[in-house]
Enzyme design. Sequence first.
Site, PDB file in Angstrom:
ATOM      1  N   SER A 110       0.840  -1.192   0.000  1.00 53.43           N
ATOM      2  CA  SER A 110       0.000   0.000   0.000  1.00 53.43           C
ATOM      3  C   SER A 110       0.883   1.253   0.000  1.00 53.43           C
ATOM      4  CB  SER A 110      -0.977  -0.062   1.176  1.00 53.43           C
ATOM      5  OG  SER A 110      -2.043   0.824   1.008  1.00 53.43           O
ATOM      6  N   ASP A 250      -9.313  -5.448  -5.357  1.00 54.35           N
ATOM      7  CA  ASP A 250      -8.507  -4.465  -4.626  1.00 54.35           C
ATOM      8  C   ASP A 250      -9.088  -3.057  -4.726  1.00 54.35           C
ATOM      9  OD1 ASP A 250      -6.297  -3.241  -3.366  1.00 54.35           O
ATOM     10  OD2 ASP A 250      -4.866  -4.462  -4.489  1.00 54.35           O
ATOM     11  N   HIS A 277      -7.259  -6.136  -1.030  1.00 60.38           N
ATOM     12  CA  HIS A 277      -6.059  -5.336  -0.748  1.00 60.38           C
ATOM     13  C   HIS A 277      -5.035  -6.089   0.104  1.00 60.38           C
ATOM     14  CE1 HIS A 277      -4.032  -1.491  -0.730  1.00 60.38           C
ATOM     15  NE2 HIS A 277      -4.063  -1.371   0.580  1.00 60.38           N
TER      16      HIS A 277
END
Length: 299
Positions: A110, A250, A277
Amino acid sequence: MARAPSARGTLPFGDHVTWYRMTGTPGKGKPAVVVLHGGPGGTHDYLLPLADLADAGWPVVHYDQLGNGGSTHLDDADPGFWTPDLFDDELGNLVDRLGIAGDYVLVGHSWGGLLAAKHASHRPPGLRGLVIANSPASYPEWRKELKILRDLLPAGVNETLLAHEAAGTTETREYFDAMMVFYNRHVIRIRPWPREFQATFMDTLSNPTVYHAMNGPCEFHVIGSLKDWGVTDLLADIAVPTLVISGRHDEVTPESIRPFLDLIPQARGKVFEESSHSPHLEEPELFRQVMLEFLAGLA
């Protein structure tokens, strides 16, 4: 197979300290894998399963970025204190002080993926490879994609979110409940949430200084200092083999990761079909296999 030993400690970083955990022993022939968590303002906990890579001989370093977890908290810092350059400097300090700057791999998840890309663009001589997991290359472009995902939420959910965002009441229970509809679709699809993920989520909720300053009140409402930032202009400078990971469901959409694949010269992608994610938690066996294959290819 014997479990690799781990050690924990802190390292000086200016007037502060960075907490780290080393699993396995560096200097045994394989580069250390340095894991960069998301947020900004998260903790290492939700990425702890990556420590299993040490059982295959790859030393693994987890750390808490400044402001959270076991590292120095600076709750009264000016929001302008928290910058990508600060965390890039902290990462460089970490690899130097751990003695692994001559031989290491970065795995950024991320926000951590953008940070890892920024670091890699400097072409540090000891960097052997890069994994960018579930990361957008540009926050402005990602915000456009997030709007599309929000518009596809069940009837009334985005309207509730928008009403609270406009009113500045994002700390209410109603906003939280609506937010969770998005999280359960696009952040992590496992029920109940794994313990490691809950640990990071609760730590960020209880200490949101960095997250609020740089990101905003939640994953999909990016109003902090990163809202106009990205690494797209740095990607052509990355000179190591790069694996770009994403999940079919995602929050970071295919358009959001495309610059990594198009602009990094040695990049290739892997989509986890049953993940959002958090593929390292949602498809752990496949994730480990993919990681080990990539790492073995760096030798």
